[in-house]
Design a protein around this motif. Structure first.
Motif, PDB file in Angstrom:
ATOM      1  N   THR A   1     -72.702 -43.314 -39.808  1.00 42.16           N
ATOM      2  CA  THR A   1     -73.920 -42.970 -40.546  1.00 42.16           C
ATOM      3  C   THR A   1     -73.558 -42.410 -41.923  1.00 42.16           C
ATOM      4  OG1 THR A   1     -74.070 -40.689 -39.719  1.00 42.16           O
ATOM      5  CG2 THR A   1     -74.973 -42.421 -38.319  1.00 42.16           C
ATOM      6  N   PRO A   2     -74.532 -42.263 -42.834  1.00 43.50           N
ATOM      7  CA  PRO A   2     -74.223 -41.785 -44.195  1.00 43.50           C
ATOM      8  C   PRO A   2     -73.629 -40.373 -44.213  1.00 43.50           C
ATOM      9  CG  PRO A   2     -76.434 -42.734 -44.093  1.00 43.50           C
ATOM     10  CD  PRO A   2     -75.952 -42.613 -42.682  1.00 43.50           C
TER      11      PRO A   2
ATOM     12  N   GLN B   1     -83.533 -48.426 -49.783  1.00 44.49           N
ATOM     13  CA  GLN B   1     -84.645 -47.480 -49.807  1.00 44.49           C
ATOM     14  C   GLN B   1     -84.308 -46.161 -49.126  1.00 44.49           C
ATOM     15  OE1 GLN B   1     -88.230 -49.267 -48.286  1.00 44.49           O
ATOM     16  NE2 GLN B   1     -88.623 -50.408 -50.167  1.00 44.49           N
ATOM     17  N   HIS B   2     -83.278 -46.159 -48.292  1.00 42.97           N
ATOM     18  CA  HIS B   2     -82.898 -44.911 -47.608  1.00 42.97           C
ATOM     19  C   HIS B   2     -82.242 -43.918 -48.563  1.00 42.97           C
ATOM     20  CE1 HIS B   2     -79.040 -46.903 -47.748  1.00 42.97           C
ATOM     21  NE2 HIS B   2     -79.389 -47.804 -46.839  1.00 42.97           N
ATOM     22  N   GLY B   3     -81.819 -44.371 -49.756  1.00 46.26           N
ATOM     23  CA  GLY B   3     -81.290 -43.457 -50.767  1.00 46.26           C
ATOM     24  C   GLY B   3     -79.793 -43.243 -50.737  1.00 46.26           C
ATOM     25  N   TYR B   4     -79.066 -43.868 -49.809  1.00 52.33           N
ATOM     26  CA  TYR B   4     -77.622 -43.689 -49.716  1.00 52.33           C
ATOM     27  C   TYR B   4     -76.960 -44.907 -50.374  1.00 52.33           C
ATOM     28  CZ  TYR B   4     -79.089 -40.206 -46.341  1.00 52.33           C
ATOM     29  OH  TYR B   4     -79.705 -39.134 -45.734  1.00 52.33           O
ATOM     30  N   GLU B   5     -76.568 -44.765 -51.629  1.00 49.66           N
ATOM     31  CA  GLU B   5     -76.155 -45.894 -52.445  1.00 49.66           C
ATOM     32  C   GLU B   5     -74.838 -46.521 -52.012  1.00 49.66           C
ATOM     33  OE1 GLU B   5     -78.005 -47.376 -54.676  1.00 49.66           O
ATOM     34  OE2 GLU B   5     -79.593 -45.945 -54.178  1.00 49.66           O
ATOM     35  N   LYS B   6     -73.958 -45.763 -51.378  1.00 48.07           N
ATOM     36  CA  LYS B   6     -72.649 -46.297 -51.010  1.00 48.07           C
ATOM     37  C   LYS B   6     -72.487 -46.533 -49.516  1.00 48.07           C
ATOM     38  CE  LYS B   6     -69.937 -44.570 -54.913  1.00 48.07           C
ATOM     39  NZ  LYS B   6     -69.637 -45.953 -55.365  1.00 48.07           N
ATOM     40  N   TRP B   7     -73.489 -46.148 -48.728  1.00 46.59           N
ATOM     41  CA  TRP B   7     -73.380 -46.273 -47.274  1.00 46.59           C
ATOM     42  C   TRP B   7     -73.238 -47.745 -46.866  1.00 46.59           C
ATOM     43  CZ3 TRP B   7     -77.883 -46.672 -43.448  1.00 46.59           C
ATOM     44  CH2 TRP B   7     -77.401 -46.643 -42.128  1.00 46.59           C
ATOM     45  N   GLY B   8     -72.194 -48.018 -46.119  1.00 48.41           N
ATOM     46  CA  GLY B   8     -71.987 -49.353 -45.601  1.00 48.41           C
ATOM     47  C   GLY B   8     -71.266 -50.315 -46.531  1.00 48.41           C
ATOM     48  N   LEU B   9     -71.105 -49.948 -47.809  1.00 51.71           N
ATOM     49  CA  LEU B   9     -70.429 -50.856 -48.738  1.00 51.71           C
ATOM     50  C   LEU B   9     -68.962 -51.035 -48.338  1.00 51.71           C
ATOM     51  CD1 LEU B   9     -71.812 -49.692 -52.213  1.00 51.71           C
ATOM     52  CD2 LEU B   9     -72.484 -51.712 -50.892  1.00 51.71           C
ATOM     53  N   VAL B  10     -68.464 -52.262 -48.472  1.00 51.46           N
ATOM     54  CA  VAL B  10     -67.081 -52.570 -48.119  1.00 51.46           C
ATOM     55  C   VAL B  10     -66.294 -52.728 -49.414  1.00 51.46           C
ATOM     56  CG1 VAL B  10     -65.559 -54.145 -46.874  1.00 51.46           C
ATOM     57  CG2 VAL B  10     -67.877 -53.712 -46.026  1.00 51.46           C
ATOM     58  N   GLU B  11     -65.718 -51.633 -49.901  1.00 54.40           N
ATOM     59  CA  GLU B  11     -64.984 -51.649 -51.164  1.00 54.40           C
ATOM     60  C   GLU B  11     -63.643 -52.356 -51.035  1.00 54.40           C
ATOM     61  OE1 GLU B  11     -66.360 -50.661 -53.825  1.00 54.40           O
ATOM     62  OE2 GLU B  11     -67.966 -49.280 -53.234  1.00 54.40           O
ATOM     63  N   GLU B  12     -63.010 -52.207 -49.891  1.00 53.84           N
ATOM     64  CA  GLU B  12     -61.734 -52.864 -49.645  1.00 53.84           C
ATOM     65  C   GLU B  12     -61.652 -53.281 -48.188  1.00 53.84           C
ATOM     66  OE1 GLU B  12     -58.687 -50.120 -50.656  1.00 53.84           O
ATOM     67  OE2 GLU B  12     -59.237 -48.649 -49.123  1.00 53.84           O
TER      68      GLU B  12
ATOM     69  N   ILE C   1     -66.979 -32.648 -42.669  1.00 55.05           N
ATOM     70  CA  ILE C   1     -67.800 -33.785 -43.052  1.00 55.05           C
ATOM     71  C   ILE C   1     -69.153 -33.648 -42.348  1.00 55.05           C
ATOM     72  CG2 ILE C   1     -68.074 -36.289 -43.041  1.00 55.05           C
ATOM     73  CD1 ILE C   1     -65.087 -36.584 -42.941  1.00 55.05           C
ATOM     74  N   ASN C   2     -70.222 -33.687 -43.105  1.00 52.16           N
ATOM     75  CA  ASN C   2     -71.566 -33.636 -42.535  1.00 52.16           C
ATOM     76  C   ASN C   2     -72.219 -35.019 -42.659  1.00 52.16           C
ATOM     77  OD1 ASN C   2     -71.279 -30.924 -41.993  1.00 52.16           O
ATOM     78  ND2 ASN C   2     -72.359 -30.249 -43.841  1.00 52.16           N
ATOM     79  N   TYR C   3     -72.746 -35.505 -41.549  1.00 49.60           N
ATOM     80  CA  TYR C   3     -73.371 -36.824 -41.516  1.00 49.60           C
ATOM     81  C   TYR C   3     -74.890 -36.704 -41.473  1.00 49.60           C
ATOM     82  CZ  TYR C   3     -68.674 -38.551 -40.495  1.00 49.60           C
ATOM     83  OH  TYR C   3     -67.340 -38.848 -40.548  1.00 49.60           O
TER      84      TYR C   3
ATOM     85  N   ASN D   1     -81.534 -37.825 -35.810  1.00 44.30           N
ATOM     86  CA  ASN D   1     -80.869 -36.700 -36.453  1.00 44.30           C
ATOM     87  C   ASN D   1     -79.434 -36.539 -35.946  1.00 44.30           C
ATOM     88  OD1 ASN D   1     -83.212 -36.012 -37.896  1.00 44.30           O
ATOM     89  ND2 ASN D   1     -84.017 -34.869 -36.144  1.00 44.30           N
ATOM     90  N   PRO D   2     -78.531 -36.066 -36.796  1.00 48.23           N
ATOM     91  CA  PRO D   2     -77.118 -35.968 -36.394  1.00 48.23           C
ATOM     92  C   PRO D   2     -76.883 -35.043 -35.206  1.00 48.23           C
ATOM     93  CG  PRO D   2     -77.513 -34.859 -38.498  1.00 48.23           C
ATOM     94  CD  PRO D   2     -78.729 -35.646 -38.196  1.00 48.23           C
ATOM     95  N   GLU D   3     -77.703 -33.988 -35.069  1.00 45.10           N
ATOM     96  CA  GLU D   3     -77.503 -33.062 -33.950  1.00 45.10           C
ATOM     97  C   GLU D   3     -77.869 -33.683 -32.605  1.00 45.10           C
ATOM     98  OE1 GLU D   3     -81.508 -31.978 -35.904  1.00 45.10           O
ATOM     99  OE2 GLU D   3     -79.461 -32.538 -36.522  1.00 45.10           O
ATOM    100  N   ASP D   4     -78.521 -34.855 -32.629  1.00 42.93           N
ATOM    101  CA  ASP D   4     -78.905 -35.529 -31.388  1.00 42.93           C
ATOM    102  C   ASP D   4     -77.921 -36.623 -30.989  1.00 42.93           C
ATOM    103  OD1 ASP D   4     -81.212 -33.972 -31.143  1.00 42.93           O
ATOM    104  OD2 ASP D   4     -82.371 -35.336 -32.405  1.00 42.93           O
TER     105      ASP D   4
END
Length: 815
Positions: free
Chosen positions: A746-747, A276-287, A756-758, A731-734
């Motif tokens: 984080t995503p 539901q957070h909208g980040y489809e690949k965040w956390g996936l373990v591809e390898e 790279i922006n998180y 938030n990333p700035e915190d």
């Protein structure tokens, strides 16, 4: 017949606490029709001759379960009767504040209690997960075998862990994330008290965010049932966790024994699929890396199901043996032995660390984590003016830790080993309680000896099988290579005064002196200026607490306190690389201090159907220890003064330094409402904020908002609860700049060759359904579905995604 009985049994019977063996004064002793009665005197004794041989004699005292016995049964027990604490009343007693029992209504500190009923019904799998049963506690996890508790934005060595009166915090407890809480077996725990804030004068250094005190189960002497064996088992689908626990209690007239053994096995962890957070690949373990201690694979392996987090599983064995022995002249000896060991524990977040688009580490795991504790405890009851009762607690602990790692495209496996011996002696005493006042005092002596070694060996393999290791090559040790030690000596006192029936004032103070010694040899040294270091620090801390009860239902608390943390060996002398940044020793480090002001209001209806508490706090930190860039001027391995060559890679150097002032403030709410005897609503919410520090930016471990909501139904032989656990985002700035918060976990919202922006941590909210069944006196079962909607989420600062939908099944069988 009755007159003969009275004549034969004109003698004293003693009533004691079944656990502490302390005599109980003021116990009401009455027969079945209330026509014959007595009560225990200042020695905890009463005359049995008051009663007839046909009577059923009831023992009644607030805070204890009622007990009914015949005169014959009393004689059979040797005229010593032990009363067991009533779990419904036990929460009204607090043990951890100033290391002595106090009524909770007279305590101004915030204390959360986890009792044995909570533990039995929820069956947490680790000693870290156990703490989530307390409101206001959250956990950080970097791997499956992890769990670092956070209290009010303080984590790791700023939170003090204690088991049975013995400090678990030692010279190498680090400031990042800890997993030592998992060495506590939750199935052998009777009770946990979580004390929030730097208000415990009985504990000293490290108790800045609070104290977590584990109390293991204690057998009862002279119990009516001589042998009480129990077996329990639990299974969780998302983590493939299996837990098996066996315990037995043996009770005799003068002594008792409690034995416990647990085996736990954890597999790969399945994350939630509903994103539901909208980040489809965040956390996936591809390898993932299929490399092990005995098998070699040159390249990463493809994960057929990226929702399965590989390299999570491990095994753990826990053992506890406790003897309690009554000695002559009202003395008692307890012998407490604990041992915990594990298999290798893969460091999941490191094994998923990327560099130049591919996995960096082929191997990264903790070796078996071992904790051994031997602790004799001696209780005395002189009943003198200056010493009414006292407890001496001696302890020896041995802790073994190790870390192994190897890069892909490298054939050298690096290993760091730490072995720690800890000796301690605590004395906790109490003067005779007067009508309106009491005074507790004591001392603490601790000695830590740390041995650290590190080496690299080339792996030798045939095909995929590692057949041997090459010659040893020394590399920089994690802690001072010549050995280190850390000593503590402390005195404390706590005075409590009932100003009137509605108001209580408590004043406490503690003086602590620490001495740290460290020695670096020239072998594999990264800083040639390091040699022999001796650092001594002294601190005087204290607290003033006021509790006011205007009515039976309302309570107002006000507390002013301070605490400190003296730098330990990990703070001052650690060498550790993480994502191209190397932490190096800083021998100029000084203690950090916290000054705390907090207040609260609490309400509980006379009927007990509704209650709430609201509390706010503001903590001011001086000489706060944080990570900053640090140059090793003697290093010539690179041209850049801010980098050195470490493990054949150029890395940036940072160190723990005293950065100045900081602030943390927040609030908490706990509420409960019983709509009727069967339905209860409960909620707890925690809020934490910390302004950015001028020197290092945001402070670590600060999560703005988290909590729980629970709707429970209680039937005659079962209970059912729907639970909502939630957390705000961050938030990333915190995020902290020192790396503790793990912004890289984080995503990613934008990435190119230069930047790279998180996104920071997304907020999350999950629902779980728990049930507990009481089939009989000896058989109970539990069934739960956690994360009902299979949401994907990750706890703030964690390097691992939380479990997806999980079916949890368990049972308890007594014999």
């Amino acid at each position: 017949m009755s007159l003969v009985f009275i004549s034969a049994f004109g003698q004293k019977v003693k009533v004691i606490d079944a656990i502490t063996q302390e005599q109980l004064v003021g116990v009401v002793v009455v027969n079945q029709d209330n026509k014959r009665y007595s009560g225990t005197d200042e020695k905890g004794e009463f005359e049995l001759s008051v009663f007839l041989d046909t009577d059923r004699i009831r023992f009644q005292m607030i805070g204890y379960e009622n007990l009914s016995l015949s005169p014959a049964q009393i004689i059979k027990r040797g005229k010593i009767i032990g009363l067991s604490s009533d779990e419904n009343k036990l929460n009204e007693i607090v043990l951890s504040v100033a290391r002595t029992a106090e009524q909770s209504e007279k305590i101004a500190e915030k204390v959360a209690v986890i009792n044995k009923i909570d533990i039995k019904e929820q069956a947490p799998t680790t000693g870290a997960d156990l703490l989530l049963l307390a409101p206001g506690v959250r956990l950080q996890k970097s791997q499956g075998g992890g769990g670092s508790p956070v209290l009010r934005g303080f984590e790791a060595n700023r939170v003090l862990l204690v088991v049975d009166g013995v400090r678990m915090n030692n010279a190498i407890y680090r400031s990042g994330h800890l997993q030592n809480a998992i060495t506590i077996d939750p199935q052998s725990i009777e009770r946990v008290e979580v004390l929030f804030g730097p208000s415990s004068v009985g504990y000293g250094s490290d108790a800045m965010g609070g104290v977590v005190h584990y109390y293991t189960k204690t057998p009862k002497i002279n119990n009516s049932k001589r042998l009480t064996p129990r077996f329990s088992s639990n299974f969780q689908t998302a983590s493939q966790a299996q837990n098996y626990h066996f315990e037995t209690e043996a009770s005799f007239s003068k002594w008792a024994s409690y034995s416990s053994v647990s085996f736990s096995k954890f597999g790969d962890l399945i994350m939630g699929k509903n994103r539901q957070h909208g980040y489809e690949k965040w956390g996936l373990v591809e390898e993932y890396s299929a490399n092990t201690e005995t098998y070699f694979y040159p390249k990463p392996s493809t994960n057929e199901d990226p929702n399965i987090q590989k390299n999570i599983g491990y095994e753990q064995l826990d053992f506890l043996q406790k003897f309690i022995i009554n000695l002559p002249q009202e003395k008692q000896l307890t012998i407490n032995t604990q041992f915990s060991t594990s298999s290798n524990i893969p460091r999941f977040d490191k094994l998923n660390e990327m560099r130049d688009g591919s996995l960096r580490f082929a191997e990264w795991y903790y070796g078996p984590q071992k904790r051994f504790l031997f602790s004799p405890q001696f209780k005395i009851y002189p009943k003198k003016k200056g010493l009414y009762k006292g407890t001496f607690t001696a302890a020896y602990q041995n802790i073994s830790e190790s870390r192994m790692k190897r890069l892909f495209d490298e054939f050298f496996r690096e290993e760091q080993n730490e072995n720690l011996d800890v000796f301690s002696l605590n004395g906790d005493f109490q003067m005779i309680k007067k009508e309106k006042s009491s005074f507790a005092y004591g001392f603490e002596l601790i000695g830590n000896k740390v041995k650290s070694n590190a080496f690299s060996k080339r792996i030798i393999f045939v095909g995929n099988k590692i057949i041997s290791l090459g010659n040893t090559m020394h590399i920089p040790t994690r802690y001072p290579s010549g050995g280190s030690s850390y000593y503590v000596a402390a005195l404390y006192g706590n005075y409590r005064l009932d100003i009137n029936p509605k108001a209580t004032l408590a004043v406490g103070s503690r003086f602590t002196s620490t001495l740290l010694k460290a020695n670096w040899t020239e072998q594999a040294l990264i800083d040639s200026s390091l040699d022999l270091v001796n650092v001594r620090n002294d601190a005087l801390t204290g607290s003033i607490a006021w509790s006011y009860r205007p009515t039976d239902e309302w309570k107002i608390n006000l507390l002013v306190s301070n605490g400190f943390r003296a730098p330990n060996v990990d703070d001052l002398g650690k060498i550790r690389e993480n994502k191209g940044v190397l932490i190096v020793p800083n021998t100029n480090l000084k203690p950090e201090y916290v000054y705390n002001l907090e207040g609260g209001i609490a309400y509980q209806s006379n009927s007990g159907n509704s209650s709430f508490s609201l509390r706010g706090y503001h903590s001011y930190l001086r000489d706060y220890i944080g990570r900053q860039a640090y140059s090793i001027m003697s290093d010539q391995t690179t041209l850049n003064p801010e980098t050195i060559l470490f493990s054949r890679e150029a890395v940036q150097t940072i160190a723990n330094t005293n950065i100045g002032r900081a602030r943390i403030y927040g609030a908490s709410f706990i509420g409960s409402l019983s709509i009727n005897p069967s339905i209860n609503l409960y909620s707890d919410i925690s809020y934490t904020r910390a302004p950015k520090n001028e020197t290092i930016g945001p402070l670590p471990s600060i999560l703005p908002f988290f909590g729980n909501f629970r709707l429970s139904y209680f039937g005659e032989n079962f209970s059912l609860s729907l639970r909502n656990t939630f957390s705000s985002g961050k938030n990333p700035e915190d995020y902290s700049n020192g790396g503790e918060d793990g912004i890289e976990e984080t995503p990613i919202v934008f990435e190119d060759e230069n930047q790279i922006n998180y996104a920071g941590t997304p907020r999350w909210s999950i629902l779980s359904l728990h049930s507990f069944f009481d089939f009989s006196e000896n058989v109970q079962g539990r069934l739960a579905i956690e994360n009902l909607f299979d949401l994907h989420y990750r706890e703030f600062a964690s390097g691992i995604s939380s479990p997806g939908r999980s079916l949890n099944v368990g049972f308890v069988v007594g014999f």
